[in-house]
Design a protein around this motif. Structure first.
Motif, mmCIF file in Angstrom:
data_model
loop_
_atom_site.group_PDB
_atom_site.id
_atom_site.type_symbol
_atom_site.label_atom_id
_atom_site.label_comp_id
_atom_site.label_asym_id
_atom_site.label_seq_id
_atom_site.Cartn_x
_atom_site.Cartn_y
_atom_site.Cartn_z
ATOM 1 N N ARG A 145 0.827 -1.200 0.000
ATOM 2 C CA ARG A 145 0.000 0.000 0.000
ATOM 3 C C ARG A 145 0.868 1.260 0.000
ATOM 4 O O ARG A 145 0.507 2.275 -0.599
ATOM 5 N N LEU A 148 1.888 1.944 -3.477
ATOM 6 C CA LEU A 148 0.803 2.565 -4.238
ATOM 7 C C LEU A 148 0.785 4.074 -4.000
ATOM 8 O O LEU A 148 0.642 4.862 -4.944
ATOM 9 N N THR A 162 -5.492 2.586 -11.016
ATOM 10 C CA THR A 162 -5.927 1.364 -10.339
ATOM 11 C C THR A 162 -7.215 0.907 -11.006
ATOM 12 O O THR A 162 -7.952 1.727 -11.560
ATOM 13 N N ASP A 164 -10.606 -2.135 -10.795
ATOM 14 C CA ASP A 164 -11.299 -3.179 -10.048
ATOM 15 C C ASP A 164 -12.678 -3.374 -10.661
ATOM 16 O O ASP A 164 -13.231 -2.455 -11.277
ATOM 17 N N TYR A 238 -2.336 -0.770 -10.659
ATOM 18 C CA TYR A 238 -2.513 -1.588 -9.461
ATOM 19 C C TYR A 238 -3.875 -2.257 -9.503
ATOM 20 O O TYR A 238 -4.854 -1.682 -9.989
ATOM 21 N N SER A 239 -3.919 -3.486 -8.953
ATOM 22 C CA SER A 239 -5.189 -4.205 -8.841
ATOM 23 C C SER A 239 -5.085 -5.173 -7.671
ATOM 24 O O SER A 239 -4.031 -5.303 -7.045
ATOM 25 N N ASP A 240 -6.179 -5.855 -7.398
ATOM 26 C CA ASP A 240 -6.107 -6.917 -6.396
ATOM 27 C C ASP A 240 -5.471 -8.154 -7.030
ATOM 28 O O ASP A 240 -5.100 -8.143 -8.208
ATOM 29 N N LEU A 274 -1.802 -5.797 -5.001
ATOM 30 C CA LEU A 274 -1.877 -5.650 -3.553
ATOM 31 C C LEU A 274 -2.131 -7.015 -2.919
ATOM 32 O O LEU A 274 -2.619 -7.939 -3.575
ATOM 33 N N SER A 279 -6.572 -5.233 -0.066
ATOM 34 C CA SER A 279 -6.480 -4.544 -1.356
ATOM 35 C C SER A 279 -7.538 -3.466 -1.513
ATOM 36 O O SER A 279 -8.224 -3.397 -2.531
ATOM 37 N N TYR A 280 -7.692 -2.621 -0.503
ATOM 38 C CA TYR A 280 -8.643 -1.520 -0.633
ATOM 39 C C TYR A 280 -8.084 -0.484 -1.607
ATOM 40 O O TYR A 280 -7.019 0.078 -1.396
ATOM 41 N N LEU A 281 -8.822 -0.235 -2.691
ATOM 42 C CA LEU A 281 -8.392 0.655 -3.760
ATOM 43 C C LEU A 281 -9.304 1.877 -3.832
ATOM 44 O O LEU A 281 -10.425 1.851 -3.303
ATOM 45 N N ASN A 283 -11.022 2.656 -6.178
ATOM 46 C CA ASN A 283 -12.225 2.196 -6.871
ATOM 47 C C ASN A 283 -13.311 1.763 -5.891
ATOM 48 O O ASN A 283 -14.505 1.934 -6.153
#
Length: 353
Positions: A145, A148, A162, A164, A238-240, A274, A279-281, A283
């Motif tokens: 994180r 990021l 990012t 999602d 970035y993504s999960d 992440l 993986s809190y984004l 989005n």
């Protein structure tokens, strides 16, 4: 000068200090309230653990009013007088670091598993080993994180985003009981948050047009990059860690094809993942705005209504930019997969995922 008033008694006139407008210094016993608040189970959030390690969260269905009513019910059962709601609220806010929060659907299975193991063993050495594993896992998540946040500031040198996939949005959405038993169609939304202009791009299509497989996600990403990042050399995304949608050979091949496209200037794509469950984004916050807005609409009959809700969900600028993806735009990556060797081992013979 202090104000005084005269106190008249039989045969005597004396003076005393005027206490009008002052508050009593009598201290109430709050131990019963503290014990009651401590009786509610609280959990620590993955996402605020580092910035506020002492903060914990109660069941999101609870409110302070409900907690006080339960407290008052207990006192009435014991035939005693409970404290006032105002005092209960004061104790809650001054002596606890508790908040109400909706639970995340993608809770970390590694953290959950290690917590069960820590609580389920009496061996101090084994417990310490599990605690070390948990700490290393959470440090890894924090490190991802932090990266990021660092990359989000590189907007002068790269196109940073990012992405999602939002949960499927059903239509028609009806409030009648019969509607809950009917088969619904779904609208899919891939959110792409661009840090360069702080804008959320929503790519939408219904399940008749396409699915939610990785090649469908890759099509939306390529379309966005060809539209807005065609002059950029470096792309950071970035993504999960979802293998079915993001972390697989189909997505990788789409990126490799894009960097070889002569119509773009993109030479490097860094796709970073992440840690699962942490993986809190950005989005997720944007999806929350859409879902919150949709609750004010009793009936939603068509995809067009969902699209209009998404367009108007964010009140402050920049608003969400909605792009409808048609069936003809979705393509398969099977030709790309046939043209390469998808190796499972390194040249040294080690397994490679």
């Amino acid at each position: 000068m202090e104000d005084y008033i005269a106190v008249y008694q039989k045969g005597d006139v004396s003076q005393c200090k005027d206490k009008r407008g002052t508050t009593s210094t009598r201290k109430l016993d709050d131990s019963d309230i503290i014990v009651h608040i401590q009786s509610f189970p609280a959990y620590q959030s993955h996402y605020t653990r580092k910035s506020n390690p002492n903060r914990k969260f109660l069941n999101p269905g609870l409110t302070i009013r409900q907690m006080y009513d339960l407290h008052k019910e207990k006192f009435l059962t014991e035939m005693t007088e409970p404290k006032k709601l105002k005092y209960y609220n004061k104790v809650f806010n001054t002596k606890f670091n508790l908040h109400f929060k909706a639970p995340h659907q993608d809770t970390c299975k590694t953290c959950d598993s290690l917590n069960f193991k820590i609580r389920g063993t009496d061996d101090e050495n084994v417990k310490k080993e599990f605690e070390v594993q948990k700490e290393l896992h959470q440090r890894k998540a924090d490190s991802a994180r932090e990266n990021l946040q660092i990359d989000a500031k590189k907007i002068n040198d790269a196109y940073v985003l990012t992405f999602d996939l939002q949960k499927a949005l059903a239509f028609p959405k009806l409030t009648t009981s019969v509607g809950y038993y009917k088969r619904n169609l779904y609208l899919y939304t891939l959110g792409i948050h661009c840090f360069n202009n702080n804008t959320g791009y929503m790519n939408v299509w219904n399940e008749i047009e396409g699915g939610r497989e990785s090649q469908d996600i890759a099509v939306c990403l390529v379309k966005r990059l060809k539209t807005h990042a065609v002059t950029q050399n470096h792309v950071i995304m970035y993504s999960d860690s979802c293998t079915g949608q993001n972390r697989n050979i189909k997505t990788t091949l789409s990126h490799l094809k894009l960097v070889q496209d002569p119509d773009t200037s993109i030479t490097t794509i860094d796709h970073k993942f992440l840690v699962s469950g942490h993986s809190y984004l950005p989005n997720d916050g944007e999806f929350g705005i859409i879902e919150s807005t949709s609750r004010r609409h009793g009936h939603i009959y068509s995809p067009d209504q969902w699209i209009e809700i998404i367009k108007t969900a964010k009140r402050k600028e920049p608003h969400f930019v909605v792009t409808e993806i048609k069936k003809s735009e979705f393509i398969s990556t099977s030709a790309l997969e046939k043209s390469i060797t998808n190796r499972k081992k390194t040249t040294c013979g080690y397994d490679f995922n």
